[in-house]
Design an enzyme around this catalytic site. Structure first.
Site, PDB file in Angstrom:
ATOM      1  N   CYS A  19      -9.028  -2.792 -10.924  1.00 34.16           N
ATOM      2  CA  CYS A  19      -8.610  -1.649 -10.314  1.00 34.16           C
ATOM      3  C   CYS A  19      -7.205  -2.062  -9.644  1.00 34.16           C
ATOM      4  O   CYS A  19      -6.691  -1.016  -8.870  1.00 34.16           O
ATOM      5  CB  CYS A  19      -9.777  -1.357  -9.344  1.00 34.16           C
ATOM      6  SG  CYS A  19      -9.979  -2.382  -7.778  1.00 34.16           S
ATOM      7  N   ASP A  54      -3.953  -7.904  -4.897  1.00 32.13           N
ATOM      8  CA  ASP A  54      -4.191  -9.095  -3.633  1.00 32.13           C
ATOM      9  C   ASP A  54      -4.468 -10.588  -4.446  1.00 32.13           C
ATOM     10  O   ASP A  54      -4.126 -11.552  -4.025  1.00 32.13           O
ATOM     11  CB  ASP A  54      -5.342  -8.818  -2.733  1.00 32.13           C
ATOM     12  CG  ASP A  54      -5.197  -7.886  -1.763  1.00 32.13           C
ATOM     13  OD1 ASP A  54      -4.136  -8.047  -1.155  1.00 32.13           O
ATOM     14  OD2 ASP A  54      -5.961  -6.789  -1.409  1.00 32.13           O
ATOM     15  N   ARG A  68       2.763  -9.415  -0.417  1.00 25.59           N
ATOM     16  CA  ARG A  68       2.891  -7.839  -1.173  1.00 25.59           C
ATOM     17  C   ARG A  68       3.705  -6.791  -0.413  1.00 25.59           C
ATOM     18  O   ARG A  68       4.295  -5.688  -1.152  1.00 25.59           O
ATOM     19  CB  ARG A  68       1.690  -7.520  -1.758  1.00 25.59           C
ATOM     20  CG  ARG A  68       0.952  -6.876  -0.593  1.00 25.59           C
ATOM     21  CD  ARG A  68      -0.562  -6.862  -1.124  1.00 25.59           C
ATOM     22  NE  ARG A  68      -0.782  -5.300  -1.765  1.00 25.59           N
ATOM     23  CZ  ARG A  68      -2.059  -4.881  -2.032  1.00 25.59           C
ATOM     24  NH1 ARG A  68      -3.259  -5.484  -1.789  1.00 25.59           N
ATOM     25  NH2 ARG A  68      -2.126  -3.740  -2.347  1.00 25.59           N
ATOM     26  N   GLU A  77     -10.595 -10.602  -5.330  1.00 32.08           N
ATOM     27  CA  GLU A  77      -9.091 -10.563  -5.095  1.00 32.08           C
ATOM     28  C   GLU A  77      -8.625 -11.962  -4.163  1.00 32.08           C
ATOM     29  O   GLU A  77      -7.390 -11.761  -3.947  1.00 32.08           O
ATOM     30  CB  GLU A  77      -8.846  -9.047  -4.334  1.00 32.08           C
ATOM     31  CG  GLU A  77      -9.695  -8.902  -3.038  1.00 32.08           C
ATOM     32  CD  GLU A  77      -9.525  -7.427  -2.856  1.00 32.08           C
ATOM     33  OE1 GLU A  77      -8.588  -6.857  -3.216  1.00 32.08           O
ATOM     34  OE2 GLU A  77     -10.334  -6.795  -2.065  1.00 32.08           O
ATOM     35  N   ARG A  87     -10.420   4.461  -2.204  1.00 28.08           N
ATOM     36  CA  ARG A  87     -10.067   3.671  -1.099  1.00 28.08           C
ATOM     37  C   ARG A  87     -10.286   4.438   0.253  1.00 28.08           C
ATOM     38  O   ARG A  87      -9.511   4.753   0.912  1.00 28.08           O
ATOM     39  CB  ARG A  87      -8.650   3.251  -1.226  1.00 28.08           C
ATOM     40  CG  ARG A  87      -7.840   2.268  -2.322  1.00 28.08           C
ATOM     41  CD  ARG A  87      -6.605   2.347  -2.121  1.00 28.08           C
ATOM     42  NE  ARG A  87      -5.944   1.144  -2.884  1.00 28.08           N
ATOM     43  CZ  ARG A  87      -5.461   1.021  -4.039  1.00 28.08           C
ATOM     44  NH1 ARG A  87      -5.603   2.323  -4.726  1.00 28.08           N
ATOM     45  NH2 ARG A  87      -5.183   0.003  -4.785  1.00 28.08           N
ATOM     46  N   HIS A 120       0.879  -1.118  -0.134  1.00 28.44           N
ATOM     47  CA  HIS A 120       0.177   0.027   0.045  1.00 28.44           C
ATOM     48  C   HIS A 120       0.647   1.216   0.060  1.00 28.44           C
ATOM     49  O   HIS A 120       0.339   2.172  -0.341  1.00 28.44           O
ATOM     50  CB  HIS A 120      -0.935  -0.011   1.133  1.00 28.44           C
ATOM     51  CG  HIS A 120      -2.391  -0.764   0.765  1.00 28.44           C
ATOM     52  ND1 HIS A 120      -2.369  -2.255   1.372  1.00 28.44           N
ATOM     53  CD2 HIS A 120      -2.936  -0.915  -0.140  1.00 28.44           C
ATOM     54  CE1 HIS A 120      -3.292  -2.705   0.826  1.00 28.44           C
ATOM     55  NE2 HIS A 120      -4.061  -1.781  -0.255  1.00 28.44           N
TER      56      HIS A 120
HETATM   57  C1  PEP Z   1      -6.022  -4.895  -5.211  1.00 26.73           C
HETATM   58  O1  PEP Z   1      -5.923  -5.655  -4.303  1.00 26.73           O
HETATM   59  O2  PEP Z   1      -5.774  -4.986  -6.424  1.00 26.73           O
HETATM   60  C2  PEP Z   1      -6.763  -3.573  -5.075  1.00 26.73           C
HETATM   61  C3  PEP Z   1      -7.059  -2.655  -5.905  1.00 26.73           C
HETATM   62  O3  PEP Z   1      -6.898  -3.124  -3.522  1.00 26.73           O
HETATM   63  P1  PEP Z   1      -5.991  -2.773  -2.658  1.00 26.73           P
HETATM   64  O4  PEP Z   1      -4.631  -2.523  -3.302  1.00 26.73           O
HETATM   65  O5  PEP Z   1      -6.267  -1.672  -1.704  1.00 26.73           O
HETATM   66  O6  PEP Z   1      -5.673  -3.897  -1.710  1.00 26.73           O
HETATM   67 MG    MG Z   2      -7.029  -5.487  -2.510  1.00 26.00          MG
END
Ligand code: PEP
Ligand code: MG
Length: 576
Positions: free
Chosen positions: A508, A461, A471, A437, A303, A196
């Site tokens: 996304c 995810d 990640r 995800e 988000r 993140h």
């Molecule tokens: C994802 O997991 O691809 C996503 C868009 O949400 P985040 O990156 O906030 O977990």
């Molecule tokens: Mg995610």
């Protein structure tokens, strides 16, 4: 001083040239080790010395406060001195060192955790909030134990645009705070491509690199740096020739960006007439301005949890409502898809207490929301109220089974009923979608197409959970592979199944903004991309130059390949 380069993972492109500013940090994640009995007195003395160092630091800081500074500043330092001088923090850890024969860092952490637990039962809100101060003082002691300087003056705001922040690690909340600044760039030792922290870095639209491993140790304050965010390279103390070369490249990059911005008003239509929606991902309502400037035709992912980060109190219904309404109104009727808060894992609020071994597999996102329906209902009511002022869609993260989906929908019904009873208007046709995800959700897609109005694939995810790579862990970041046959097969399956069910599907995750994957995703069936605003012009330009009918068979062939080299070559063919 000789020039050298450090390699990491570029998370946000472009070139920055500036002076290093080392961000002081001390992780409270310390390890325990056993100290031999004859060294226990030395360990206790090391702890005492660290406390003395911090005391001197704070006293010097106090003495240096100018008479014109706000009164809170001196009071704040005094408070830290008081906390430091209290025996619970400055003496008790000594006893733990002696009793448990452990290192000073560990003893300090054990004592701090015990103290923090007591804070939770304090009724007085002011005292409870002093928890953060205890942590900060403990961090100072930890820093002193590691021999690092504890106080680095904050950057002068007028020189900020020349500064490159060099940190061991930054939390997503730290990075969000940067939005109020204009740093040239930031680089960190830790972090993966889709952590993140990296995701937020992209939204700042400044070149940044993660996973540099030892940059924080190797780079000195004020050293000249070149950050090439596209290549993931930092050049420390460059020579004249290299500097001139990068200044030129920086200039060209800026010109190219300006040119692309002219595509803002152009529809994203392929050469053979297929129109694609290009939406933006945002963290805060203010990001909408940039989304519009870059020609987004909607917000595909807001988000919302970033409204909750970096603070101890939670935003109440009105504060959330204002944030959602602002985003919806500023998008002027274009869709704004707000994700219900995805807290947990690497995004913790100030009040989070649970420390678990595998937070990414733990109580995160919708799982957390369902354990605290009252907090969740506050958000749902705020979203519904805002839906009266624009086109809002609700998106639920990390769905895994039917029961979670049903429970979330029931809570939404409850929120609607409460608004009905109070006569508060909202969009009765509000659409509800789910993020795909978790591999299980991708494989059992029917559970979600039956219950929801739309889907959005979170590849950050989905890749993390499918390939079993954390990640946020830079040690496995090189294993992150969007072209892994399992990922391509899951994506293709999602697009096909959702298409058959007539349920719109967006993507996304960071893949959506990677221009080298635009045609592949298009060829596999994606028609709605959501990405950081900075990537929109590049992706649009690629789409304008693409012919879907030509790409389709090439993309389908990718699904039959398994050799990484062949996959790369096929991708090159698609992009040729
Ligand atoms: C994802 O997991 O691809 C996503 C868009 O949400 P985040 O990156 O906030 O977990
Ligand atoms: Mg995610």
């Amino acid at each position: 001083m000789t020039s050298f380069t450090i390699h990491g993972i570029g998370v946000s492109g472009g070139i920055a040239i500036g002076r290093a500013h080392l961000v002081s940090d001390a992780s409270l994640e310390v390890k325990r080790h056993v100290v031999p009995p004859d060294q226990v007195p030395d360990e206790a003395a090391r702890f005492d010395a660290a406390v003395r160092t911090v005391r001197t630091e704070l006293e010097e800081l106090h003495a240096s406060v100018p008479a014109t500074a706000p009164a809170e500043f001196a009071a704040f330092i005094n408070l830290h001195l008081m906390i430091l001088n209290d025996s619970t923090l400055s003496v008790a850890p000594r006893k733990i060192i002696e009793d448990e024969r452990c290192n000073a860092e560990w003893a300090l952490k054990v004592q701090m955790d015990a103290l923090l637990a007591q804070f939770d039962s304090i009724e007085n809100a002011y005292l409870r909030e002093r928890k953060a101060d205890v942590v900060q003082v403990a961090q100072r002691i930890l820093k002193a134990l590691s021999g690092q300087p504890g106080y680095i003056p904050p950057p002068q705001s007028d020189a900020e645009h020349d500064l490159i922040l060099v940190a061991h690690d930054l939390s997503p909340a730290d990075v969000v705070q940067f939005k109020q600044h204009r740093f040239a760039s930031f680089i960190t030792d830790l972090g993966g491509t889709t952590s993140h922290t990296a995701v937020v870095a992209r939204s700042l639209n400044i070149p940044s690199i993660v996973a540099l491993r030892h940059a924080r140790k190797l780079i000195r304050e004020n050293e000249l740096l070149i950050v090439d965010g596209t290549q993931g390279v930092v050049i420390v103390d460059p020579g004249q020739q290299v500097l001139a070369e990068y200044q030129l490249r920086q200039h060209q990059f800026d010109i190219e960006r300006q040119k692309l911005k002219r595509l803002r008003g152009t529809r994203a239509t392929t050469l053979d007439g297929v129109t694609v929606e290009l939406h933006a991902n945002i963290e805060l309502p203010g990001d909408v301005v940039e989304a519009r400037e870059n020609g987004a035709t909607g917000i595909g992912l807001f988000r919302s949890e970033f409204l909750f980060l970096g603070r101890n109190d939670l935003p109440d219904e009105d504060e959330q409502f204002e944030a959602y309404r602002k985003a919806a109104q500023e998008m002027g009727g274009l869709p704004v898809t707000i994700r219900t808060y995805d807290l947990g894992a690497d995004k913790q609020t100030g009040d989070a207490q649970r420390i678990t071994t595998n937070p990414a597999l733990g109580l995160r996102a919708i799982r957390l929301c369902l354990t605290e329906p009252h907090r969740f209902l506050v958000q749902l009511r705020a979203m519904l109220r805002a839906s009266h002022y624009g086109k809002i869609n609700i998106l639920i993260p990390m769905l895994m089974n039917a029961s979670e989906t049903d429970q979330a929908l029931q809570l939404l019904e409850r929120a609607k009923r409460s608004l009905d009873e109070e006569g508060i208007p909202y969009d009765h046709a509000i659409q509800v979608g789910g993020m795909i995800e978790i591999p299980a959700a991708a494989l059992a897609l029917g559970l979600f197409t039956k219950r929801l109005d739309f889907l959005s694939v979170g590849t950050n995810d989905l890749i993390q959970y499918t390939l079993a790579i954390d990640r946020t862990d830079e040690a496995v970041a090189h294993l992150y592979d969007p072209l892994h046959p399992a990922i391509l097969s899951l994506l293709s399956g999602i697009f096909k199944t959702a298409g058959r069910a007539g349920v719109p599907v967006a993507l996304c995750g960071e893949m959506a903004g990677d221009v080298s994957l635009t045609r592949l995703l298009l060829g596999l069936g994606l028609r709605q991309f959501s990405m950081h605003s900075a990537h929109l012009p590049d992706v649009k330009q690629r789409l304008l130059k693409s012919n879907l009918e030509e790409i389709k068979p090439l993309a389908q062939k990718m699904l039959r390949l398994s050799d990484p080299e062949k996959l790369r070559k096929q991708l090159d063919r698609i992009n040729a």
